[in-house]
Design an enzyme around this catalytic site. Sequence first.
Site, mmCIF file in Angstrom:
data_model
loop_
_atom_site.group_PDB
_atom_site.id
_atom_site.type_symbol
_atom_site.label_atom_id
_atom_site.label_comp_id
_atom_site.label_asym_id
_atom_site.label_seq_id
_atom_site.Cartn_x
_atom_site.Cartn_y
_atom_site.Cartn_z
ATOM 1 N N TYR A 452 0.879 -1.173 0.000
ATOM 2 C CA TYR A 452 0.000 0.000 0.000
ATOM 3 C C TYR A 452 0.915 1.222 0.000
ATOM 4 O O TYR A 452 0.921 2.026 0.925
ATOM 5 C CB TYR A 452 -0.931 0.006 1.219
HETATM 6 P P1 FDA Z 1 2.521 -2.764 -10.503
HETATM 7 O O1 FDA Z 1 2.676 -3.335 -11.854
HETATM 8 O O2 FDA Z 1 2.098 -1.343 -10.393
HETATM 9 O O3 FDA Z 1 3.860 -3.010 -9.683
HETATM 10 C C1 FDA Z 1 4.037 -2.603 -8.337
HETATM 11 C C2 FDA Z 1 5.543 -2.436 -8.069
HETATM 12 O O4 FDA Z 1 6.235 -3.652 -8.344
HETATM 13 C C3 FDA Z 1 6.192 -1.368 -8.967
HETATM 14 O O5 FDA Z 1 7.275 -0.792 -8.266
HETATM 15 C C4 FDA Z 1 6.713 -2.191 -10.125
HETATM 16 O O6 FDA Z 1 7.757 -1.566 -10.820
HETATM 17 C C5 FDA Z 1 7.172 -3.460 -9.428
HETATM 18 N N1 FDA Z 1 7.110 -4.642 -10.298
HETATM 19 C C6 FDA Z 1 6.048 -5.085 -11.007
HETATM 20 N N2 FDA Z 1 6.383 -6.201 -11.675
HETATM 21 C C7 FDA Z 1 7.657 -6.455 -11.375
HETATM 22 C C8 FDA Z 1 8.566 -7.486 -11.778
HETATM 23 N N3 FDA Z 1 8.202 -8.446 -12.607
HETATM 24 N N4 FDA Z 1 9.835 -7.452 -11.304
HETATM 25 C C9 FDA Z 1 10.225 -6.445 -10.458
HETATM 26 N N5 FDA Z 1 9.410 -5.469 -10.042
HETATM 27 C C10 FDA Z 1 8.145 -5.474 -10.501
HETATM 28 N N6 FDA Z 1 -2.707 -6.180 -1.781
HETATM 29 C C11 FDA Z 1 -2.942 -7.251 -0.979
HETATM 30 O O7 FDA Z 1 -2.011 -7.765 -0.348
HETATM 31 N N7 FDA Z 1 -4.184 -7.805 -0.915
HETATM 32 C C12 FDA Z 1 -5.240 -7.326 -1.623
HETATM 33 O O8 FDA Z 1 -6.355 -7.835 -1.538
HETATM 34 C C13 FDA Z 1 -4.999 -6.191 -2.470
HETATM 35 N N8 FDA Z 1 -6.015 -5.673 -3.214
HETATM 36 C C14 FDA Z 1 -5.780 -4.587 -4.031
HETATM 37 C C15 FDA Z 1 -6.814 -4.064 -4.795
HETATM 38 C C16 FDA Z 1 -6.589 -2.969 -5.607
HETATM 39 C C17 FDA Z 1 -7.717 -2.438 -6.439
HETATM 40 C C18 FDA Z 1 -5.316 -2.356 -5.643
HETATM 41 C C19 FDA Z 1 -5.074 -1.137 -6.481
HETATM 42 C C20 FDA Z 1 -4.273 -2.892 -4.904
HETATM 43 C C21 FDA Z 1 -4.492 -4.005 -4.085
HETATM 44 N N9 FDA Z 1 -3.468 -4.547 -3.312
HETATM 45 C C22 FDA Z 1 -3.706 -5.643 -2.515
HETATM 46 C C23 FDA Z 1 -2.122 -3.949 -3.347
HETATM 47 C C24 FDA Z 1 -1.236 -4.690 -4.349
HETATM 48 O O9 FDA Z 1 -0.759 -5.867 -3.751
HETATM 49 C C25 FDA Z 1 -0.022 -3.809 -4.741
HETATM 50 O O10 FDA Z 1 -0.462 -2.593 -5.274
HETATM 51 C C26 FDA Z 1 0.872 -4.546 -5.733
HETATM 52 O O11 FDA Z 1 2.149 -3.974 -5.713
HETATM 53 C C27 FDA Z 1 0.308 -4.500 -7.131
HETATM 54 O O12 FDA Z 1 1.041 -5.294 -8.005
HETATM 55 P P2 FDA Z 1 0.932 -5.024 -9.580
HETATM 56 O O13 FDA Z 1 1.873 -5.934 -10.251
HETATM 57 O O14 FDA Z 1 -0.477 -4.984 -9.983
HETATM 58 O O15 FDA Z 1 1.454 -3.518 -9.635
#
Ligand code: FDA
Length: 512
Positions: A452
Amino acid sequence: VKTSANSHEDFLQCLSHFSEVIYTPKNSSYSTILHSAIGNPRFNTRTVPKPLVIITPRNVSHIQTAITCSEKHGMQIRVRSGGHDYEGLSYLSWMLPFVVIDLFNLRTVTVDASDSTAWVEAGATIGEVYYGIAEKSRTLAFPAGLCPSVGVGGHFSGGGYGMTLRKHGLSLDHIVDAHLIDVNGRILDRNSMGEDLFWAIRGGGGNTFGVVIAWKLSLVQVPPSVTVFEVARNSLEQNVTRLVHRWQYAISKFPREFSFKVYIARANSSDQQGKTAIETKFSSMFLGEVDKLLPMMQKTFPELGLMREDCIEMTWIESVLYFYGFPWNGSLDVLLNRTSRLPSFKGKSDYVKQPMPEIAWEGIWRRMNLVDVRRSQLQLTAYGGIMNEISESSTPFPHRAGTLFQIQYAVVCNGDDDLKASDQWHTNWIRKLYSYMAAYASKNPRGAYVNYRDLDLGVNNLHGTTSYRQASIWGKKYFGNNFDRLVRVKTEVDPTNFFRNEQSVPPYHQYL
Ligand code: FDA
């Protein structure tokens, strides 16, 4: 490395042999791809910095070349998996210029039900993981979040929790191997990266140690039938202050098969004096049947008044649909939809170790009543169960034994360049609520959840280096005593701080 228009051209030249996966603002698809995974529309405005290039790799060598070319030409890399970063750090950078590596083409999920494992490429969403598991088995599951469009790249790099938290812990507790591309473009697995780096990538935050290209998951067993309920209680009809207060004392009595969240918002309804109501939703899953759940609730939390008709028995995969608000007995195909449906928001988090007095909750309600109906939300998640038994240092995620519950605060913003004053008001409101909560939240350090992400906690210097002391202000909140080990690993594997963002762990020599 200095960058200029010429070096931008040289950079594009460097990438030119895979031009089919390169998008610059001149390409008609650039904007569509950029906007396809913006989890927080607050960062979808004209004034937010845009990437010079978006790369959508189709194979690992595309990523390796992107890293080499970016290093050579002084570009920042932002890796995007699901795009749900609260501060948008996977698709924007205040450290210009930058490129986005969007992994959505690399999202194969391969489940081996015979040994309860799965290999998942880092561009997959958790919805795609759940879908892949359900295709093979209805009694295998994976502990992860509620929103299907969250990406595994970010989610597993920071934690990952959902409705089996108290039984199975976090997603990162169940990662048994990974493939990572490091700053030198090498592909490493658990064996070749070593245990320190493997420890760091499971919780030390994304975009810090390299690009994860795949995770190996150890799946968990769930019973054929689980029981769910979501019951609403409104302060006009019930004493919600007392209910939430009692809930805090019930947590430690719940068996670990039982996970529990409370959602709190300002309701639409008001009483005859015009006082608006606080609405709570008690949301829960029990890994078992309703006949076992009901007596247990009667014993531990009778104040809720849970009835048999509030409860539904279903399979675990149906519960995934249920908690995200899809028809629970409908098609699983909805899990494959990668689009997020959230409005613009600002979020924050806290961990609470002692029950808060009723007066503290009433202070929260008063503050929530200052914001328009449904614009603010609190989400409380019960800890305990297995979370009490996993050591604080077993992964970088430190909030284990002694945590009673986690709070997520969120406020809806406008996300519009022309409505900045209103957004400022709402972000100030949530900051004031956070200040008020200092008396009740964990202390020294005040804990926060890295998934978060909250840039109010502090940021790396946008130019030049960041001292250990500066980074530890937010680093210790997210990682506690694990922060020092993360800095050591970072120093070893990426001493020039190539993989970085506004809140990544910096290497040591930066503050000498
Ligand atoms: P995103 O792609 O934005 O990446 C997040 C970060 O990780 C960035 O710094 C990115 O550069 C890096 N990153 C991404 N892929 C990578 C890779 N392959 N290698 C290295 N770095 C990488 N959390 C939770 O624990 N339980 C929940 O139920 C929820 N529910 C939820 C709902 C909604 C609507 C949102 C917006 C967020 C959540 N979250 C959550 C929070 C969520 O776990 C957190 O935002 C994650 O970082 C999202 O991962 P993404 O890959 O989608 O994000």
